[in-house]
Structures are given as C-alpha cells and as structure tokens.
Design an enzyme around this catalytic site. Structure first.
Site, PDB file in Angstrom:
ATOM      1  N   GLY A 134      65.281   3.735  16.207  1.00  0.00           N
ATOM      2  CA  GLY A 134      64.427   2.981  16.260  1.00  0.00           C
ATOM      3  C   GLY A 134      63.938   2.731  17.889  1.00  0.00           C
ATOM      4  N   THR A 135      62.769   2.527  18.036  1.00  0.00           N
ATOM      5  CA  THR A 135      61.842   2.477  19.209  1.00  0.00           C
ATOM      6  C   THR A 135      62.354   1.223  19.601  1.00  0.00           C
ATOM      7  OG1 THR A 135      62.032   5.001  19.415  1.00  0.00           O
ATOM      8  CG2 THR A 135      61.125   3.230  21.021  1.00  0.00           C
ATOM      9  N   ALA A 136      61.235  -0.003  19.537  1.00  0.00           N
ATOM     10  CA  ALA A 136      60.896  -0.884  20.482  1.00  0.00           C
ATOM     11  C   ALA A 136      60.431  -1.406  22.090  1.00  0.00           C
ATOM     12  CB  ALA A 136      62.248  -2.435  20.413  1.00  0.00           C
ATOM     13  N   SER A 137      60.129  -2.388  22.206  1.00  0.00           N
ATOM     14  CA  SER A 137      59.178  -2.937  23.423  1.00  0.00           C
ATOM     15  C   SER A 137      60.244  -2.832  24.685  1.00  0.00           C
ATOM     16  CB  SER A 137      58.893  -3.947  23.246  1.00  0.00           C
ATOM     17  OG  SER A 137      59.404  -4.927  23.418  1.00  0.00           O
ATOM     18  N   LEU A 138      61.609  -2.941  24.257  1.00  0.00           N
ATOM     19  CA  LEU A 138      62.770  -3.043  26.149  1.00  0.00           C
ATOM     20  C   LEU A 138      63.848  -2.291  25.608  1.00  0.00           C
ATOM     21  CD1 LEU A 138      62.720  -7.138  26.330  1.00  0.00           C
ATOM     22  CD2 LEU A 138      60.959  -5.560  27.014  1.00  0.00           C
ATOM     23  N   GLN A 196      65.924   1.111  23.281  1.00  0.00           N
ATOM     24  CA  GLN A 196      65.846   2.277  21.788  1.00  0.00           C
ATOM     25  C   GLN A 196      66.943   2.421  20.979  1.00  0.00           C
ATOM     26  OE1 GLN A 196      63.111   5.206  24.310  1.00  0.00           O
ATOM     27  NE2 GLN A 196      64.817   6.837  23.321  1.00  0.00           N
ATOM     28  N   VAL A 197      67.086   2.284  20.213  1.00  0.00           N
ATOM     29  CA  VAL A 197      68.346   2.774  19.498  1.00  0.00           C
ATOM     30  C   VAL A 197      68.952   4.171  18.851  1.00  0.00           C
ATOM     31  CG1 VAL A 197      70.069   1.770  17.509  1.00  0.00           C
ATOM     32  CG2 VAL A 197      68.186   0.179  18.845  1.00  0.00           C
ATOM     33  N   LYS A 225      72.495   1.041  21.579  1.00  0.00           N
ATOM     34  CA  LYS A 225      70.863   0.494  21.563  1.00  0.00           C
ATOM     35  C   LYS A 225      70.694   0.857  23.429  1.00  0.00           C
ATOM     36  CE  LYS A 225      67.915  -3.972  21.459  1.00  0.00           C
ATOM     37  NZ  LYS A 225      68.196  -5.157  21.345  1.00  0.00           N
ATOM     38  N   ASP A 247      63.036 -12.918  16.299  1.00  0.00           N
ATOM     39  CA  ASP A 247      61.804 -12.083  16.115  1.00  0.00           C
ATOM     40  C   ASP A 247      62.759 -11.316  14.577  1.00  0.00           C
ATOM     41  OD1 ASP A 247      60.444  -9.773  17.256  1.00  0.00           O
ATOM     42  OD2 ASP A 247      62.088  -8.895  18.369  1.00  0.00           O
TER      43      ASP A 247
END
Length: 515
Positions: A159-163, A165-166, A180, A312
């Site tokens: 998973g990759t997010a704005s702040l 990644q996992v 994370k 969120d």
C-alpha cells in the site's frame, strides 16, 4: 525606527536562515533538488498561474454564450486540462500535495466532475519510494540494520499513501507484520508546503471569487502534524480497540511498540480484501448487506456514542474477511487522523439529524445555527449532510428511499449556481463537521459500490444511534426517576416509528420489484 545596522543584520539573518533551512531540507531529502522550498513554491505558483490564465483567457473571454453547449464543452475541456496539471503538480511535489489532492477527490458536491475523477487516481497510484529510502528511515529510527530485524522484507509495498507506504515483512521471531514507513521527504517539506498552499488558495480566490477554500488550508495545517506522528496513530489504534472491545467482528491490528517511532509503525499483518472489492466479496461468499450494517453501526457509534471518529475511511483503509462464525469481520487500518467531537457538538448534530427525519424546518434552522450555519443556509446544510435534494428532504428521506439517478443529475446540473452557498457553508460550519462530511460521503460511496444503498441499511443503523444519543443525553440530565421513565418511553416510541418507516420502505421496494 530601526537603525540601518539592525536592518542589515536582520536581512542577512533571514538570508542565512533561508540557506540553512534549504540545506537542512536537502540533507533530509537525499539532496533531491525537488525538495528545495523555492523550487516547490515556483512549480506550484506556475501551475496555479497557468490554470488561472486558461480560465480567464480561454473561457471567460470566449465568444460563446454562457450556458450554451459550446461554452459548456469548452469549460469541460479546460476543467480536464487544469485537473491534469494539478495532478502533475501533486505527483511531482508529493507529500502534503498528495494528501490535499486525495481530499479534493472527495469533494464531488463542490468540484467539477473532471477534477474529482482525475484526482481519484491519487488513491491508487500515489508515488512510492525506492527500497533504499525505506531502509534508510528504518535504520535511522530503529537504530538497527533492517537485515537484523527482519527474516524477510517484501520490496514491493502492499500500500502506498500520501505520507507513507506499507510493506509486508516477517520478523526474526517468525511474526508476520505490516511495516508502515513515512516518506523521507515529508517531514522536511510539510511546513513549507503548507505555507505555499495558503498563498495559492488566496491567489485562486482572487481568480475565482467563489473559490473559498481557506477552511481546507486550516484543516490541513491542523491535521498534517497529527498524521505525521506514527506514535499518535498507534495510540489512536489502541484507543479505538478499547472503545469497541465488545464488538467481536471489529479487528484493529496489534501494535508492536518496540518497533514504533514517529516515522515507523510496525503492526500485526491482517489478511483481507478491500471493502469495495466485489470480486473478493463474491469469491469469499460475504454478504454485502452484512458489511453495510456493520459499517453503519461502527461509524454511527463513533460519531454519536464515543465522539471519536476515524476520519480517513477510504476503501484502502477498511478490510473485510470471512470470519469463522460465517459472517464478516471488518479490519480498520490507518488511525492517523481522528475527529474528536465535543458532547455539545454531538448533541446538536444528532438533533439536526432528528429534525431532518421529522421534516421539521424550525428545528433544522435551530440546530444548524448551533453548528455554525446562520439564516436560510440550513437547507443547503441539510442537503450536504444527507447527500439528498431539498425536495427529497421535504418529502421525507426515510420513506422516500435513496437518491435516484434523476435526482443526482439535477443536483449536478444545478451545481454551478449553488457552489457559492456550499462554499459559504464549509467556510462557516463548526470545524468538527468537516471530517464528518468526509466520513459521510465516503461511507455513502462504499454503499453505492456494494449496491446496498437501496435498502438504506447504514442509514437505519445511523438513525437509531442518533435517536439513542439524543435521548441518552436527556436521561442524564433528569432529576427524577419518573422524568427518566417518560424520556425512555419517548425514546422507544421514536425507535418504533423509525423501524415502521423502514419496514414500509422495504415492503414498498419489494412490491415494486415484484411488478
């Protein structure tokens, strides 16, 4: 008056500070030129200038009559090109820009569809970092080489997010974990990016007078520091697990505190599919109505009972899985941002919902005022809270069912004329309401994907929680057992009426399908 000598010292101090800040930012970001504040600011300013110029020179000065097919076609094309420019800016500057871009993707009741659809890409295609950058953060924060900590470490993020990644990994003791790791450039750029965005919003409000998004800047400035502290996220996760300890179908990954820092969070790895993955739901024979019921109960109790709301809830942060009991479990991920609601806010919000259910304009106006909305805007506020048209609210949204395609088309058609009112509502409403808007919209979106919205399962659960919240608070204030009994009877009667309405809706829907 300051002396010329003092002014020189002050000026050179500013210059020196700017160079020092730039050097620090470069060091923190592996000497990436894109991390320099002035580079990021210039890139953002150029993008905003190009977008503003396109509207001003190509649309506003066009020879097409406003509202004509030609005008609307041109406007749609400019919307699309502008959205793509904004998307490029977010992907290049990354970090906070990605976060704000993702939030813009949820504002389908304010922004043109071209912007919303373009920015939604950021949810599934957020930029990722190389493994060496991930290892660098792990080594700096955990004070050990990753090879000493992990038996295996999947180089591809799950998973990759704005702040952050996992990654999936296995510790030396054999435990499977989710790791994370915060993007290394975020901390160094966040403050500069927030100041830049504030200037850009002011510039956009000059180009577009109806563009009132200062509330978005204010909320981002308040929320980003919380989301950048993974130790706070770990505490939030444990708090929500404690609040819902009696709900057996809710899972919150266990935190490994020995491996947790402000930039690194290691937790139990939980299997499951995304809540909107219809193929996974069908393959595992999970009842989508069971999912809708549990989501409705979970978020309603957060809002109306505990006042601590996971803010969120996009599909990537909600996993589902088949339980040993035969029903579904829900796993809640990403606990970095929570709305903490005061008792007064919850009481007013619950009463506002009850006034909508009762079609009572007088109390709608009263409780919308308590939530920061004055005057005739209470109707617009009600529409934004429910996601329904004013006509439907007046008919009774419990009996009327969910929004039809025709109703949604009318809402979108009238969007340009009501946009200033929506902007005023968002600018004026109690700040606690902003994250509730986001939560409501995303839950409705999940229900739409699951095709459960016609039965209004989450709506029913939320309404029951709302009723219980209002009357439970009234019982606390009672001075006698007799008064408490009277309120209890009214509470039961209100819940009975709600269930009768709901059964009526189900029977009506069934009868129509049988024709």
């Amino acid at each position: 008056m300051f002396s010329s000598g003092f002014r020189r010292v002050f000026k050179y101090s500013l210059v020196g500070s700017a160079f020092a800040a730039t050097g620090y930012s470069l060091q923190q970001n592996n000497y990436d030129i894109n991390s320099i504040g002035i580079v990021r600011l210039t890139r953002a300013a150029v993008t905003v200038f190009e977008i503003g110029s396109a509207y001003r020179n190509k649309l506003y000065k066009s020879n097409f009559e406003k509202g004509s097919n030609e005008y609307n076609d041109l406007k749609s094309k400019i919307h699309k090109k502008s959205a793509e420019k904004l998307l490029d800016l977010c992907c290049t500057n990354k970090g906070v820009y990605i976060k704000v871009g993702q939030y813009l993707a949820t504002l389908d009741y304010i922004l043109p569809n071209e912007f919303v659809q373009t920015m939604k890409i950021l949810y599934s295609h957020a930029p990722k970092n190389d493994l060496k950058d991930v290892y660098k953060v792990l080594k700096e924060d955990l004070k050990k080489d990753p090879d000493e900590l992990f038996e295996s470490f999947n180089p591809e993020p799950i998973g990759t997010a704005s702040l952050a990644q996992v990654h999936k990994a296995v510790l030396k003791d054999g435990r499977c974990v989710a790791v994370k790791v915060q993007h290394p450039y975020v901390q160094g750029n966040a403050r500069v990016d927030m100041k830049t965005m504030e200037y850009l919003v002011k510039l956009m409000s000059y180009v577009f007078p109806e563009f009132r998004f200062q509330w978005l800047v204010d909320e981002t400035k308040k929320n980003i520091p919380q989301e950048l502290n993974f130790e706070l996220e770990a505490k939030n996760a444990e708090k929500i697990e404690a609040l819902f300890k009696d709900i057996r179908w809710l899972r919150v990954p266990k935190i490994l505190w020995n491996f947790t820092t402000p930039r690194v969070l290691i937790m139990e790895f939980v299997e499951g599919g995304q809540v909107n993955d219809l193929d996974y739901i069908q393959a595992n024979k999970i009842d989508p109505y069971d999912i809708a019921d549990k989501l409705g109960k979970l978020y309603s109790e957060m809002i109306f009972k505990h006042g601590f709301v996971h803010s969120d809830p996009h599909p990537g942060n909600i996993l589902i899985s088949k339980s040993e009991r035969g029903d579904c479990d829900i796993t809640l991920l990403d606990h970095g941002l929570y709305a903490v609601l005061s008792d007064e806010f919850r009481f007013n919000y619950a009463n506002f919902w009850l006034s909508i259910l009762d079609k009572n304009r007088k109390t709608m106006r009263l409780y919308s005022k308590q939530l920061g909305i004055d005057g005739d805007l209470y109707g617009m506020f009600a529409c934004m809270v429910t996601g329904r048209s004013w006509d439907s609210i007046n008919k009774g949204i419990v009996v009327d069912g969910v929004a039809t395609k025709g109703e949604l088309d009318v809402l979108k058609k009238n969007l340009p004329s009501i946009l200033p009112q929506m902007a005023t509502v968002l600018d004026s409403v109690n700040r606690q309401m902003l994250l509730i808007f986001k939560t409501n919209d995303l839950i409705r979106g999940i229900e739409h994907t699951l095709k459960t919205s016609k039965k209004m399962r989450a709506f029913k659960v939320m309404s029951e929680c709302c009723v219980n919240s209002v009357y439970d608070q009234k019982k606390v204030k009672c001075s006698s057992k007799f008064d408490k009994l009277k309120i209890l009877l009214v509470q039961y009667w209100t819940l009975l009426k709600l269930n009768i309405y709901y059964k009526y809706l189900q029977l009506s829907t069934f009868s129509l399908r049988s024709l």
